[in-house]
Design an enzyme around this catalytic site. Structure first.
Site, mmCIF file in Angstrom:
data_model
loop_
_atom_site.group_PDB
_atom_site.id
_atom_site.type_symbol
_atom_site.label_atom_id
_atom_site.label_comp_id
_atom_site.label_asym_id
_atom_site.label_seq_id
_atom_site.Cartn_x
_atom_site.Cartn_y
_atom_site.Cartn_z
ATOM 1 N N GLU A 121 -4.918 2.486 -3.966
ATOM 2 C CA GLU A 121 -3.460 2.555 -3.960
ATOM 3 C C GLU A 121 -2.862 1.282 -3.350
ATOM 4 O OE1 GLU A 121 -5.498 4.256 -2.013
ATOM 5 O OE2 GLU A 121 -4.637 4.721 -0.047
ATOM 6 N N ASP A 161 0.852 -1.177 0.000
ATOM 7 C CA ASP A 161 0.000 0.000 0.000
ATOM 8 C C ASP A 161 0.896 1.237 0.000
ATOM 9 O OD1 ASP A 161 -3.119 0.467 0.958
ATOM 10 O OD2 ASP A 161 -1.763 2.135 1.415
#
Lengths: 335, 202
Positions: free
Chosen positions: A249, A206
């Site tokens: 993301e 992430d």
């Protein structure tokens, strides 16, 4: 037995009958105007007749063609195969066919769309018909249809379908696999590893403080970072690794035949590469880091979903411990 | 009993015509293929469009189906479906007298289908004073395990068809295939007329 020729001539005698000569002229003109190649062979496969379509398309001298063996006149023909096919027509007295889908063409003829299609020779559907005449030997009529158009459009369709299939697997922004295809792959890889008792590891990662990056530099900058990071990670992977965009993301990598040590090494390398990557946006250097969670397949793992959960928990721990670092699911369990 | 069903006499007559045609066709095929060709006693029945789906999808391991349309005088027309099982199709090229690299598996299936269909139907047509023409045979797309799906996607413009099932076997080449001739409604009426004429001539 019904005599159909008799029916036709009977009908025509009622009106003004056309003479045999005129009918013959009409037939000849039709066979010479038709956009189909007509070639007639005797039982030894010598050419006895051809129509204008073939003459024009082959650009061969009619005087030399008639009487010549079809295999000498058209040396491109696969002789053994075609001889066997033609002998079936003679022996069984049945028609035979050859479609462009199996053989693009038999005769090397130019076609009429040389400018707007990419094939060199005319795609053909060929029909082989047994012909019975008063002559004691049988003849074979070969009809050659130009199907270059059909072939061309079929090719376009296949290409489009392949593109669609590819598009349905790819994430539009980052050009890596999308969530759906990635997850389908995980299901398969999980089953494979279980069946063959092979190693398998999963990595979830992430981008750190991605929301902040979007807020400070704008979404275009965020997009650029996602694209650059995806490309950077891709360059660090092996061909068999399956890299996908899991969410906004968040990314995920399936590592087949990889144990925890191998997966951790790779995770560290990714973490370091991203932290030191010179990313620039509008002349400004952008500092990007990632947090990573790694989970290996163990005997206790009961499903692929559980593997995702373990990697996810490790990722949360990496975040909790201050980001820009790697955590493994096994460390976490003992911690 | 609808106008599309055959009477007992018509059914017997058709059965007899088919038996004779099968005998002649198997003789011709044996000469050409240079091996014995066995044809099992055919079954003739009327079939609903929805039952056709079932019949075909019941055949497990169907690897390929080849379709070929036929049409003759007096409105005699229909479609021949030849279905093959994986295990019975390994040596078709060999059976046809081709070298292994001369033609693809698809082409082998199409070739043998066309030969079986046209040889039988030519002889049959002669029995009823007719003459057949044929479409180019087509391999039905992506048959592997989804023939019934393929057929489900088709909307038939007929409810009832006459179905003639003939099984071909060439034991020397462990070859086996099913030929299903399907004659749709309007053509049934036409074939009944032909059968009545033949019956009247007796």
């Amino acid at each position: 037995m019904l005599d159909f020729n008799a029916l036709i001539s009977e009908k025509s005698t009622n009106k003004q009958a056309l003479s045999g000569t005129v009918l013959k002229q009409i037939n000849t003109q039709i066979s010479n105007q038709i956009n189909t190649g007509v070639l007639v062979l005797d039982a030894e496969f010598n050419i006895v007749l051809w129509n204008r379509f073939l003459q024009v398309h082959t650009d061969k001298d009619a005087a030399n063609i008639i009487g010549q063996s079809i295999f000498i006149a058209f040396p491109e023909l696969p002789e053994r195969w075609l001889s066997r096919k033609l002998s079936a027509v003679l022996q069984l007295n049945t028609p035979s066919f050859c479609s462009w889908q199996q053989r693009h063409h038999l005769f090397e003829l130019p076609h009429t769309r040389q400018i707007t299609t990419d094939s060199e020779f005319m795609a053909q559907n060929c029909t082989f018909l047994p012909i019975d005449t008063d002559c004691e030997h049988k003849h074979i009529c070969i009809l050659i249809e130009d199907v270059t158009d059909v072939c061309h459009y079929q090719g376009q369709l296949q290409k489009t379908l392949a593109e669609l299939a590819q598009m349905s697997r790819i994430d539009g922004l980052t050009q890596i696999y999308n969530r759906r295809h990635w997850q389908d792959s995980l299901v398969q890889e999980y089953a494979k590893s279980r069946r063959h008792t092979k190693n398998l590891s999963l990595m979830m990662l992430d981008l750190d403080h991605f929301k902040l990056l979007n807020d400070n530099y704008g979404h275009q900058c965020g997009d650029m970072v996602l694209i650059e990071i995806s490309a950077l990670i891709s360059s660090l992977l092996r061909v068999e690794d399956i890299f996908g965009r899991y969410g906004g993301e968040e990314f995920a990598i399936i590592l087949p035949e990889t144990n925890l040590t191998g997966a951790m090494e790779l995770a560290q390398r990714i973490c370091h590469s991203i932290a030191t990557a010179p990313l620039k946006y509008n002349g400004q250097v952008i500092k990007v880091t990632v947090s990573l969670g790694v989970a290996p397949l163990s005997e206790q793992t009961s499903s692929y979903e559980e593997l995702i959960t373990h990697a996810d928990l490790a990722l949360y721990q990496a975040k909790a411990q201050g980001r820009n670092q790697v955590c493994s699911a096994t460390n976490m369990a003992t911690a | 009993m609808s106008e599309f069903h055959l009477t007992e006499d018509q059914q017997d007559c058709l059965q007899e015509l088919i038996n004779i045609a099968m005998g002649q066709a198997s003789d011709q095929l044996a000469r050409y293929l240079d091996t014995f060709v066995y044809l099992k006693v055919p079954s003739i029945e009327s079939i609903d469009a929805k039952d056709l789906l079932q019949t075909l999808s019941q055949q497990k391991n169907t690897m390929a189906v080849v379709s070929q349309g036929f049409f003759g005088y007096e409105g005699i027309r229909g479609e021949a479906l030849l279905s093959y099982q994986e295990e019975d199709s390994g040596r078709i090229g060999d059976l046809l007298g081709y070298e292994p690299d001369e033609l693809s598996q698809d082409e082998q299936l199409i070739d043998i289908s066309s030969i079986l269909t046209t040889t039988f139907l030519n002889v049959f047509a002669r029995q009823i004073d007719n003459q057949m023409s044929y479409n180019a045979p087509k391999l039905l797309p992506s048959v592997q395990n989804c023939l019934s799906e393929h057929l489900q996607e088709m909307t038939f413009n007929w409810d009832l068809a006459l179905k003639i099932n003939i099984n071909y076997q060439v034991t020397d080449y462990s070859f086996n295939c099913n030929m299903i001739l399907l004659i749709p409604e309007t053509a049934i009426i036409n074939i009944k007329k032909v059968l009545d004429r033949i019956l009247a001539e007796f």
